[in-house]
Design an enzyme around this catalytic site. Structure first.
Site, PDB file in Angstrom:
ATOM      1  CE1 TYR A   1       3.778   1.225  10.776  1.00 46.89           C
ATOM      2  CE2 TYR A   1       3.316   3.438   9.989  1.00 46.89           C
ATOM      3  CZ  TYR A   1       2.876   2.200  10.403  1.00 46.89           C
ATOM      4  OH  TYR A   1       1.536   1.923  10.462  1.00 46.89           O
TER       5      TYR A   1
ATOM      6  CG  HIS B   1      -0.249  -0.035   2.519  1.00 46.10           C
ATOM      7  ND1 HIS B   1       0.485  -1.115   2.954  1.00 46.10           N
ATOM      8  CD2 HIS B   1      -0.157   0.905   3.493  1.00 46.10           C
ATOM      9  CE1 HIS B   1       0.992  -0.843   4.141  1.00 46.10           C
ATOM     10  NE2 HIS B   1       0.623   0.376   4.491  1.00 46.10           N
TER      11      HIS B   1
END
Ligand code: NDP
Length: 473
Positions: A135, A72
């Site tokens: 992240y 994605h």
């Protein structure tokens, strides 16, 4: 104690996907475990990663090896690493352009990290149980954000998953994503142009006409003097804002109402704009003026200290100072702008046409700037990735006085040059007490801009073209 390679020095490696950078992170271990600086802006930001400013930190914990998360692409940048375990990472460029479909894979363990630019499809497969994948992102997650998906099993991308997808832990949703041929590439961010009705605005409109990724706003659509001028603008959609709007009535700016208006448009609104551009990592193009200087120095360098004489110049100088606070900024300092609209050349051409013999100031010095060249210089800086900062821009050729230029206009229109009479500024303005003070010297050193490869044509050449275009029906 685990098997990490503790001795790796900090380093970065480019990848085949533009803007994507793989990092080697030093991991310092001892008998207690290990420590690493996972993201250290001062050491890690560099040419490939100029201004990553994370605003959110996310962690995805994966219990079993083989957990695979679908490809994605998101509308924000990501900096990915793992805290424990390791993953096989796969990235596919899903941005519109030549590199669409480019694939890169790498194993990410605690001693590795990767910067993934917005629009690059991201997926991973855990290689160990209990993998904590972490992240940083530089925009807050939002329900309005649009993602672009690609099927993990796409034949063109042909990602060599270490654990076959048939036996891997994959969600039904991820199994249903489209193949590359059916993926609509992620469009780049847009450009916003303010002041679309002005001389420069019209030249920019001509230059960017037909570019579906550019939005124009006139004063009627976006009034910079309004209390919250940018309330309706979603800056996250814009990679670039070109501010061609300004309060340019130099003499009216000396009146009480003009003073407030000049400051609202040229300073306060620019400061608000600069702040928004900083937050959204948007490039701000601001247009500045020779009027930010008192004109005592004959040729202006970009770094000459600001020394404005009048209110207009003061408000523009404040705007420059504000614009310079945003990391991605180009300030184009220009002089004596001529385009579609009312300007000195249009006035002189009109007088010449009516056979009037004007008295024109002959002791202020500078060069004309035609808006098509100013617009082209903006486009050049934006598209060539020239270093951010301030650039002087005018046309080239001899430094002239207003009287010289008026003489040229008369000559080019077939009128006698000597129909223009030179007059010192002090005399010209003696009976005009309400006019703003003007700099004597306005000529700009163009070397910095020329060194980027942009060569403005001579003013005389542009003047001839301008006048002949004007004469056509
Ligand atoms: P113009 O006066 O032709 O255009 C200025 C534009 O700003 C117009 O479209 C005007 O709208 C718009 N504007 C004014 N007030 C507002 C407001 N409150 N909200 C939104 N928009 C507003 O200027 P130029 O194109 O000649 O100038 C471009 C840039 O160059 C400016 O930054 C100027 O300071 C700088 N510059 C100009 C020089 C010159 O000689 N003209 C010399 C040196 C620098 P509207 O049309 O509705 O009035």
């Amino acid at each position: 104690m685990n098997s990490l390679e503790f001795s790796k020095p900090l380093g970065s490696r480019p990848t085949p996907i533009p803007g994507m950078v793989l990092f080697d992170l030093p991991v310092h271990g001892d008998n207690r475990g290990w420590f690493k600086e996972n993201w250290q802006r001062e050491k890690m930001a560099g040419p490939g990663l100029p201004d990553f400013g994370p605003v959110q930190n996310n962690i995805s914990f994966n219990e079993t090896a083989g957990t695979t998360r679908g490809i994605h692409a998101e509308p924000w940048d990501k900096f990915i690493s793992v805290a424990t375990g390791s993953v096989f990472g796969a990235w596919v460029d899903l941005r519109e352009g030549d590199t669409f479909g480019t694939v890169f894979t790498a194993v990410i363990d605690p001693s590795t990290a990767i910067f993934v630019p917005a629009g690059v499809g991201n997926a991973f497969q855990t290689l160990q149980d209990n993998t904590a994948y972490t992240y940083l992102v530089n925009a807050h997650w939002s329900t309005e954000a649009t993602y672009t998906f690609l099927n993990l099993a796409d034949e063109t991308a042909a990602i060599a998953w270490p654990i076959p997808l048939e036996v891997a832990e994959v969600s039904e949703k991820d199994r249903a994503h489209p193949r590359l041929a059916d993926v609509e590439p992620m469009r780049g961010k847009r450009t916003l142009i303010l002041g679309a009705n002005g001389q420069l605005g019209r030249a920019l409109e001509k230059l960017y006409r037909g570019d579906a990724d550019v939005d124009f706003r006139t004063r009627r659509e976006l009034d910079l003097a309004a209390p919250e001028p940018f309330a309706g603008i979603d800056f996250s959609r814009y990679a670039t804002v070109i501010n061609a709007a300004a309060y340019t009535s130099v003499d009216a700016a000396e009146t009480p109402a003009g003073r407030a208006a000049a400051w609202a448009v040229n300073a306060t609104a620019v400061a608000t704009l600069a702040r928004a551009c900083t937050v959204h990592r948007t490039t701000l193009v601001q247009v500045s003026s020779d009027y930010v200087f008192d004109g005592t120095i004959e040729v202006h360098e970009e770094d000459e200290p600001l020394s404005p004489l009048g209110v207009y110049g003061q408000s523009k100088a404040a705007g420059d100072t504000a614009a310079a606070t945003t990391p991605r900024h180009y300030i184009l300092r220009t002089s004596w702008v001529i385009g579609e609209g009312s300007n000195f050349v249009a006035t002189m051409a009109n007088l010449a046409g009516r056979n009037i013999r004007p008295a024109v100031v002959n002791d202020q010095y500078g060069r004309l700037t035609f808006t098509e060249d100013l617009a082209a210089a903006i486009h050049h800086l934006l598209t060539t990735g020239a270093p951010f900062g301030t650039y002087n821009i005018s046309n080239t050729g001899p430094v002239q006085t207003w009287a010289d230029i008026a003489g040229d206009v008369y000559e080019l229109l077939g009128r006698p040059r000597d129909h223009v009479t030179g007059i010192p500024a002090a005399e010209y303005f003696a009976d005009k007490p309400d006019t703003a003070p003007r700099p004597t010297h306005s000529s700009l050193n163009l070397t910095k801009l020329q060194d980027t490869g942009f060569m403005p044509p001579p003013a005389r050449e542009r003047l001839a073209q301008y006048l002949s275009a004007r004469r056509e029906p």
